[in-house]
Design an enzyme around this catalytic site. Structure first.
Site, PDB file in Angstrom:
ATOM      1  N   ASP A  14      -3.027 -30.471  52.473  1.00  0.00           N
ATOM      2  CA  ASP A  14      -2.165 -31.527  51.942  1.00  0.00           C
ATOM      3  C   ASP A  14      -3.083 -32.670  51.540  1.00  0.00           C
ATOM      4  O   ASP A  14      -3.751 -33.259  52.391  1.00  0.00           O
ATOM      5  CB  ASP A  14      -1.198 -31.970  53.041  1.00  0.00           C
ATOM      6  CG  ASP A  14      -0.368 -33.185  52.627  1.00  0.00           C
ATOM      7  OD1 ASP A  14       0.555 -33.547  53.388  1.00  0.00           O
ATOM      8  OD2 ASP A  14      -0.648 -33.773  51.559  1.00  0.00           O
ATOM      9  N   ILE A  15      -3.156 -32.943  50.259  1.00  0.00           N
ATOM     10  CA  ILE A  15      -4.139 -33.932  49.754  1.00  0.00           C
ATOM     11  C   ILE A  15      -3.943 -35.302  50.401  1.00  0.00           C
ATOM     12  O   ILE A  15      -4.898 -36.072  50.496  1.00  0.00           O
ATOM     13  CB  ILE A  15      -4.072 -34.016  48.217  1.00  0.00           C
ATOM     14  CG1 ILE A  15      -5.360 -34.633  47.661  1.00  0.00           C
ATOM     15  CG2 ILE A  15      -2.828 -34.787  47.739  1.00  0.00           C
ATOM     16  CD1 ILE A  15      -5.525 -34.484  46.165  1.00  0.00           C
ATOM     17  N   ASN A  28       2.927 -39.313  36.439  1.00  0.00           N
ATOM     18  CA  ASN A  28       3.512 -39.178  35.106  1.00  0.00           C
ATOM     19  C   ASN A  28       3.330 -40.520  34.401  1.00  0.00           C
ATOM     20  O   ASN A  28       2.987 -41.509  35.046  1.00  0.00           O
ATOM     21  CB  ASN A  28       5.006 -38.794  35.196  1.00  0.00           C
ATOM     22  CG  ASN A  28       5.801 -39.813  35.963  1.00  0.00           C
ATOM     23  OD1 ASN A  28       5.842 -40.987  35.600  1.00  0.00           O
ATOM     24  ND2 ASN A  28       6.393 -39.388  37.063  1.00  0.00           N
ATOM     25  N   VAL A  37       2.886 -33.778  44.325  1.00  0.00           N
ATOM     26  CA  VAL A  37       1.809 -34.628  44.851  1.00  0.00           C
ATOM     27  C   VAL A  37       2.211 -36.104  44.790  1.00  0.00           C
ATOM     28  O   VAL A  37       2.007 -36.864  45.723  1.00  0.00           O
ATOM     29  CB  VAL A  37       0.518 -34.421  44.018  1.00  0.00           C
ATOM     30  CG1 VAL A  37      -0.561 -35.412  44.408  1.00  0.00           C
ATOM     31  CG2 VAL A  37       0.007 -33.007  44.179  1.00  0.00           C
ATOM     32  N   ASP A  38       2.822 -36.478  43.675  1.00  0.00           N
ATOM     33  CA  ASP A  38       3.236 -37.874  43.448  1.00  0.00           C
ATOM     34  C   ASP A  38       4.151 -38.332  44.579  1.00  0.00           C
ATOM     35  O   ASP A  38       3.946 -39.368  45.212  1.00  0.00           O
ATOM     36  CB  ASP A  38       3.982 -37.928  42.106  1.00  0.00           C
ATOM     37  CG  ASP A  38       3.968 -39.304  41.462  1.00  0.00           C
ATOM     38  OD1 ASP A  38       4.523 -39.418  40.362  1.00  0.00           O
ATOM     39  OD2 ASP A  38       3.427 -40.251  42.058  1.00  0.00           O
ATOM     40  N   SER A 126      -1.271 -30.762  36.715  1.00  0.00           N
ATOM     41  CA  SER A 126      -0.395 -30.079  35.739  1.00  0.00           C
ATOM     42  C   SER A 126       0.035 -28.675  36.146  1.00  0.00           C
ATOM     43  O   SER A 126       0.810 -28.053  35.405  1.00  0.00           O
ATOM     44  CB  SER A 126      -1.038 -30.017  34.336  1.00  0.00           C
ATOM     45  OG  SER A 126      -1.063 -31.313  33.746  1.00  0.00           O
ATOM     46  N   VAL A 129       4.980 -28.908  38.539  1.00  0.00           N
ATOM     47  CA  VAL A 129       6.150 -29.217  37.679  1.00  0.00           C
ATOM     48  C   VAL A 129       5.790 -29.088  36.204  1.00  0.00           C
ATOM     49  O   VAL A 129       6.594 -28.650  35.388  1.00  0.00           O
ATOM     50  CB  VAL A 129       6.652 -30.660  37.994  1.00  0.00           C
ATOM     51  CG1 VAL A 129       7.582 -31.188  36.920  1.00  0.00           C
ATOM     52  CG2 VAL A 129       7.308 -30.688  39.351  1.00  0.00           C
ATOM     53  N   TYR A 130       4.562 -29.431  35.879  1.00  0.00           N
ATOM     54  CA  TYR A 130       4.165 -29.415  34.457  1.00  0.00           C
ATOM     55  C   TYR A 130       3.821 -28.012  33.949  1.00  0.00           C
ATOM     56  O   TYR A 130       3.499 -27.841  32.770  1.00  0.00           O
ATOM     57  CB  TYR A 130       2.995 -30.380  34.221  1.00  0.00           C
ATOM     58  CG  TYR A 130       3.428 -31.843  34.119  1.00  0.00           C
ATOM     59  CD1 TYR A 130       2.489 -32.864  34.169  1.00  0.00           C
ATOM     60  CD2 TYR A 130       4.764 -32.208  33.981  1.00  0.00           C
ATOM     61  CE1 TYR A 130       2.866 -34.208  34.060  1.00  0.00           C
ATOM     62  CE2 TYR A 130       5.164 -33.516  33.896  1.00  0.00           C
ATOM     63  CZ  TYR A 130       4.206 -34.529  33.923  1.00  0.00           C
ATOM     64  OH  TYR A 130       4.591 -35.850  33.829  1.00  0.00           O
TER      65      TYR A 130
HETATM   66  N1  APR Z   1      -1.273 -31.713  48.394  1.00  0.00           N
HETATM   67  C1  APR Z   1      -1.957 -30.932  47.517  1.00  0.00           C
HETATM   68  N2  APR Z   1      -1.380 -30.292  46.489  1.00  0.00           N
HETATM   69  C2  APR Z   1      -0.039 -30.439  46.340  1.00  0.00           C
HETATM   70  C3  APR Z   1       0.745 -31.243  47.205  1.00  0.00           C
HETATM   71  C4  APR Z   1       0.068 -31.887  48.271  1.00  0.00           C
HETATM   72  N3  APR Z   1       0.715 -32.667  49.161  1.00  0.00           N
HETATM   73  N4  APR Z   1       2.040 -31.191  46.769  1.00  0.00           N
HETATM   74  C5  APR Z   1       2.062 -30.390  45.698  1.00  0.00           C
HETATM   75  N5  APR Z   1       0.821 -29.918  45.425  1.00  0.00           N
HETATM   76  C6  APR Z   1       0.370 -29.025  44.363  1.00  0.00           C
HETATM   77  C7  APR Z   1       1.423 -28.205  43.671  1.00  0.00           C
HETATM   78  O1  APR Z   1       1.708 -27.031  44.422  1.00  0.00           O
HETATM   79  C8  APR Z   1       0.726 -27.894  42.350  1.00  0.00           C
HETATM   80  O2  APR Z   1      -0.139 -26.776  42.513  1.00  0.00           O
HETATM   81  O3  APR Z   1      -0.184 -29.840  43.338  1.00  0.00           O
HETATM   82  C9  APR Z   1      -0.134 -29.144  42.098  1.00  0.00           C
HETATM   83  C10 APR Z   1       0.428 -30.104  41.036  1.00  0.00           C
HETATM   84  O4  APR Z   1       1.835 -30.083  41.119  1.00  0.00           O
HETATM   85  P1  APR Z   1       2.762 -31.378  40.822  1.00  0.00           P
HETATM   86  O5  APR Z   1       2.659 -32.311  41.948  1.00  0.00           O
HETATM   87  O6  APR Z   1       4.093 -30.848  40.440  1.00  0.00           O
HETATM   88  O7  APR Z   1       2.061 -32.090  39.575  1.00  0.00           O
HETATM   89  P2  APR Z   1       2.130 -31.746  38.022  1.00  0.00           P
HETATM   90  O8  APR Z   1       2.314 -30.289  37.766  1.00  0.00           O
HETATM   91  O9  APR Z   1       0.935 -32.435  37.435  1.00  0.00           O
HETATM   92  O10 APR Z   1       3.468 -32.471  37.543  1.00  0.00           O
HETATM   93  C11 APR Z   1       3.508 -33.878  37.551  1.00  0.00           C
HETATM   94  O11 APR Z   1       5.590 -33.905  38.693  1.00  0.00           O
HETATM   95  O12 APR Z   1       5.930 -34.856  40.719  1.00  0.00           O
HETATM   96  C12 APR Z   1       6.076 -35.054  39.374  1.00  0.00           C
HETATM   97  O13 APR Z   1       5.895 -37.422  39.102  1.00  0.00           O
HETATM   98  C13 APR Z   1       5.235 -36.192  38.879  1.00  0.00           C
HETATM   99  O14 APR Z   1       6.252 -36.175  36.739  1.00  0.00           O
HETATM  100  C14 APR Z   1       5.085 -35.818  37.448  1.00  0.00           C
HETATM  101  C15 APR Z   1       4.952 -34.312  37.492  1.00  0.00           C
END
Ligand code: APR
Length: 174
Positions: A14-15, A28, A37-38, A126, A129-130
């Site tokens: 967990d980052i 975003n 992650v956000d 990315s 969700v992306y």
């Molecule tokens: N620690 C490490 N990695 C994580 C964590 C965490 N706590 N939570 C999620 N991840 C991983 C996900 O499994 C994925 O592999 O981080 C990677 C990126 O996923 P997202 O967080 O969905 O980010 P992204 O794909 O860049 O989408 C960004 O999603 O949460 C919204 O506000 C954000 O609109 C933005 C979009």
């Protein structure tokens, strides 16, 4: 080729628990939080992060962080000193956005270096969700970090949420 001084590792976790100078947020353009992650960073780091995101937002043209760019805030209650927020590209099968994703890593390293950071943790930008396919996201992440110009950063950690993502990044690191 990575400048000899940078040590790059991939790990599962967990980052928000990483003890590094900079934790990178997969944000975003609106910079006001989200899921993944956000959501985890804001939940663990507390309201101070969002307060500074609002300040960064006020400093940005149109109040939006362009995709591929990065801004820094406090890390609040996290063990890091700063959070660097970057907005990744949304995956598109019709439009090659590789350069934007590359820019997320390059710009996050640049912003972290300007702060004097020595260590930085990246999520798989990315790849959630992306919708970016994990293998390609890993290839771009690793090549972007290895191609980054030298700076104060000496340690890069790719922190992956699951064992599959970790294996993909380890393969990409060769
Ligand atoms: N620690 C490490 N990695 C994580 C964590 C965490 N706590 N939570 C999620 N991840 C991983 C996900 O499994 C994925 O592999 O981080 C990677 C990126 O996923 P997202 O967080 O969905 O980010 P992204 O794909 O860049 O989408 C960004 O999603 O949460 C919204 O506000 C954000 O609109 C933005 C979009």
């Amino acid at each position: 080729m990575t400048s000899p001084a940078i040590h790059v590792i991939a790990k599962q976790g967990d980052i928000t628990t990483e003890e590094v100078d900079v934790i990178v947020n997969a944000a975003n353009p609106g910079l006001l939080g989200g899921g993944g992650v956000d959501g985890a960073i804001h939940a663990a780091g507390g309201p101070a992060i969002l307060a500074e995101c609002r300040q960064r937002k006020r400093e940005l043209p149109g109040g939006q962080l362009p995709r591929g760019q990065a801004v820094a805030t406090t890390a609040g209650r996290l063990l890091a000193r700063w959070v660097v927020h970057t907005a990744g590209p949304v995956w598109s099968p019709d439009d090659d956005r590789t350069e934007v994703l590359t820019s997320c890593y390059r710009e996050s390293l640049r912003v972290a270096g300007d702060l004097g950071a020595r260590s930085i943790a990246f999520p798989a930008i990315s790849a959630g969700v992306y919708g970016w396919p994990m293998d390609d996201a890993a290839r771009i992440a690793v090549s972007s970090v290895r191609a980054a110009p030298p700076g104060p950063v000496r340690e890069v950690r790719f922190v992956l949420f699951g064992p599959e993502a970790l294996q993909v990044f380890q393969r990409a690191m060769g």
